[in-house]
Scaffold this active site. Structure first.
Site, PDB file in Angstrom:
ATOM      1  CB  SER A   2      43.483  -8.962  -8.956  1.00  0.00           C
ATOM      2  OG  SER A   2      42.175  -9.209  -9.422  1.00  0.00           O
ATOM      3  CG  ASP A  60      42.052  -4.716 -15.766  1.00  0.00           C
ATOM      4  OD1 ASP A  60      41.325  -5.681 -16.054  1.00  0.00           O
ATOM      5  OD2 ASP A  60      42.711  -4.657 -14.708  1.00  0.00           O
ATOM      6  CG  HIS A  64      43.312  -8.148 -14.242  1.00  0.00           C
ATOM      7  ND1 HIS A  64      43.029  -7.058 -13.449  1.00  0.00           N
ATOM      8  CD2 HIS A  64      43.322  -9.214 -13.401  1.00  0.00           C
ATOM      9  CE1 HIS A  64      42.868  -7.448 -12.189  1.00  0.00           C
ATOM     10  NE2 HIS A  64      43.051  -8.741 -12.131  1.00  0.00           N
TER      11      HIS A  64
END
Length: 734
Positions: free
Chosen positions: A602, A677, A709
């Site tokens: 991320s 995601d 995600h």
């Protein structure tokens, strides 16, 4: 004499020929799939109304058990699923007691939507009649919540709000305009849920006569979609030949947000009142909350730049509002302000956390917006406000007062003459207080101690240890676990940064070891903390790697200037610091400076990609998982908080975008993303891949089908971490 010699040789033989018990090795499955070293904790804890007892959820969610705070001992099993004899209720996911504790709301069959949102089936159990009934038979529900008097339950279904009367068994729909991707009543939209960190957008008045709620009009918000394939675990059979498209509203930076309004529904008259929020609509309403006596509704109103937040008090009978307090910041207001603000039971004062002096501290205000006093002082950050005990006139809070790596639990008196450090152990401490603040449960851990849960009285006296993870400690004794140690170093600008390091087992200071750097690096985050873990990094260290982590500038618990120096330039200082960290680690006598890798997920994926580019020749390899590759692709609330809009700050968006530095990559890159995601879209990796293709940069890429995600489900995590491990071995050890 001859017998003694014979005995001596027998002992010698035993010493040399008895098989040596070798310590077990950590396997990848242990730390990724099996949870072999996952500590136990006390789950589903609820303080009961009397403040003398608490309940927990036990035996895999099949029992609610009552304990005494005074002794820490079990009093009774309040509820056992086996006694209910309902086929569709085999396990309790969560529960809530009514205020008089005559009923309990049981949640089961939870289906996740996004990070915090879900649908579920709810049941109401009546302790008096011993009856259990489904909350509704008309479809799955969200956010079921008792009214304070326990006579009703409010919930959301299909973007509309409902109220169930438990006395009459009737279900009333109180909003009618809810429609997917258009109008949401009583629950936040995607970006509010993710970035303002909540999932319920309604609140009962203390007298149970009114229900305040937020309405999200998403019609102007741009739509984002991604394909969903058949997949496995779960298998979506409807997509076996043709993929479906998942479509939802997602505002990227600079694009229109939902228009949010606040309303108050009157239970008796069945009428809905609009709250007056002024003419401006391009703003945020991150919370609504009733003051304790219920005479007014507090509405948190924040501007789009998120550097000014007004607390409005709304009259629930007229909808008129008045401004009580304004919090302003030259950069932005941290989101912890929202839940740390607490109204005191005297209905005259409230407490906030604010960075008015450069550190996050507690302040007491009255309802006219006048500062009464500052409650905490010092060059440290208060990290959580637990609440106020009016009987002892004590404010309870968590702080990083002794080190940014640790957390302590404190109490301070109203006159500030008394300050108590309640937590006794050095490491990371958190607390859950009983109703009335007579007792608290201390959750403690440090690098050498798995979760240790202790019950104390308000003076800090230990009553009982509730969980010591003795079984895990015994298990660990049969393994040789690489130890984590902390270090500091100065970056190229002379700023001291904190880090941790795990050296290989049987460490030899004369050898040269490859280095794997891990980090997250996002605003106000922290990875360098004094807490326990045996994880993938332990596995790598066992396999001959030095594993290290450095918290760069912009991370938490070191004051506002350190935390917010990345404002308007996300990625610049953080990547500079990670490059400096790699240089420092490469200078150590036991590391191989030619074999250093960096990885992250991320924000950490963004950072590993950017660091690989800016540290050309320093990093041999990098792994970027679900990275943001240009902040123009990310959501409005998060991105604009730190960067303002692309129109206001174009260079801030582009100067440190990995897309614009692809040609500078010299090392090997593994790029990983989930195709579904909903948070950091696959678009980020696809555009980055294209930039590298056009720049002639070779790389590896892995897309995980239908994964979000978090990239998990079935065997996905084992596959993922096997790829990570193989990539590191192939690039750093050959």
């Amino acid at each position: 004499m001859q017998k003694r010699k014979s005995l001596f040789f027998l002992v010698l033989l035993m010493v040399f020929f008895v098989p040596h018990v070798q310590a077990q090795k950590i396997t990848l499955a242990d730390v990724v799939a099996k949870g072999t070293f996952r500590p136990k904790t006390v789950e589903g804890l609820r303080s009961m109304k009397d403040g003398l007892h608490y309940t927990t959820l036990e035996k895999g969610g099949t029992e609610i058990v009552k304990y005494s705070y005074k002794t820490g001992k079990k009093v009774a099993t309040v509820l056992s699923v086996s006694d209910l004899k309902i086929d569709s209720l085999k396990q309790i996911t969560d529960y809530e007691f009514s205020s008089d504790e005559s009923r309990v709301l049981l949640m089961t069959d939870k289906h996740k939507i996004y990070r915090r949102s879900f649908t579920a089936q709810y049941y109401v159990y009546n302790f008096t009649t011993k009856e259990v009934t489904p909350l509704s038979k008309k479809g799955r529900q969200q956010l079921a919540t008792f009214s304070p008097n326990g006579e009703r339950v409010a919930f959301v279904r299909d973007n509309n709000l409902f109220v169930k009367s438990l006395r009459f068994g009737t279900e009333r729909k109180i909003t009618f305009d809810g429609k997917r991707n258009h109008i949401i009543n009583g629950a936040p939209d995607w970006v509010y849920e993710e970035e303002f960190e909540f999932n319920k957008a309604f609140a009962w008045s203390p007298d149970s006569k009114k229900l305040a709620f937020m309405k999200f009009n998403e019609e102007a918000v741009p739509t984002y979609s991604f394909p969903m394939y058949k997949g496995e675990d779960p298998t979506l059979m409807k997509n076996r030949l043709y993929p479906s498209n998942y479509t939802y509203k997602y505002p990227v930076a600079g694009e229109p947000n939902s228009t949010v309004t606040v309303h108050v529904y009157d239970i008796k008259s069945r009428t809905t009142l609009d709250v007056d929020l002024g003419e401006e609509t391009d703003q945020y309403i991150p919370r609504i909350r009733w003051i304790p006596n219920g005479n007014e509704l507090a509405v948190f109103l924040e501007n789009r730049l998120q550097n000014k937040l007004d607390i409005l008090f709304a009259n629930p009978f007229t909808g008129d509002t008045r401004k009580v307090y304004t919090e302003e910041n030259k950069r932005y207001i941290e989101t912890d302000f929202l839940d740390n603000l607490k109204f005191l039971p005297d209905n005259k004062h409230f407490v906030i956390t604010s960075e008015q002096d450069g550190y996050n501290h507690l302040y007491l205000y009255d309802f006219s917006g006048i500062k009464v006093k500052r409650l905490t002082d010092g060059d440290y950050d208060v990290t959580k406000f637990y609440g106020y005990d009016p009987h002892r006139e004590l404010f309870y809070y968590q702080a990083a007062a002794e080190s940014p790596l640790r957390r302590e639990v404190y109490a301070v008196s109203l006159d500030k003459k008394k300050k108590y450090k309640l937590s006794k152990k050095e490491g990371t401490n958190d607390a859950a207080f009983s109703n009335g603040f007579k007792y608290y449960i201390n959750y403690f851990t440090n690098v050498n101690t798995p979760m240790y849960v202790m019950l104390h009285d308000y003076r800090g006296k230990l009553i009982r240890v509730l969980e010591d993870n003795a079984a895990l400690k015994q298990k660990l004794s049969s393994y040789q676990i690489p130890q984590k140690e902390f270090f500091t170093f100065k970056n190229s600008e002379g700023v001291v940064l904190n880090g941790w390091m795990i050296k290989p087992l049987n460490f030899d200071p004369n050898k040269k070891y490859p280095v794997v750097m891990t980090q997250y690096s996002g605003p106000n985050s922290q990875e360098v903390l004094d807490k326990f873990s045996v994880d993938w990094y332990s596995f790598l260290a066992q396999d001959g790697y030095v594993v290290a982590c450095v918290d760069p500038r912009g991370t938490g618990a070191r004051g506002e200037d350190f935390r917010k120096c990345t404002y308007m330039q996300l990625g610049k200082l953080e990547s500079d610091d990670q490059v400096d960290a790699a240089k420092y680690l490469g200078s150590l006598p036991y590391t191989d400076k030619n074999n250093i890798a960096i990885w992250g997920w991320s924000y950490g994926g963004f950072m590993s990609a950017l660091s690989l580019e800016k540290g050309a020749g320093i990093f041999k390899a990098a792994i970027a998982v679900a990275p943001v590759t240009n902040w123009r692709y990310y959501d409005s609330i998060y991105t604009e908080r730190y960067m303002r809009t692309p129109k206001q700050n174009p260079s801030g968006y582009d100067d440190n975008s990995p897309l614009n530095h692809a040609a500078e990559i010299k090392g090997k890159l593994l790029l990983v993303h989930g195709s579904a995601d909903d948070n950091v879209h696959l678009q980020n990796s696809m555009e980055f891949a294209e930039a590298m293709v056009q720049a002639g940069v070779q790389f590896q890429m892995m897309i995980y089908n239908n994964r979000n995600h978090s990239i998990y489900g079935g065997n996905t995590r084992m596959h993922l971490y096997t790829i990570f491990t193989d990539f590191l071995n192939n690039n750093l050890k050959k």
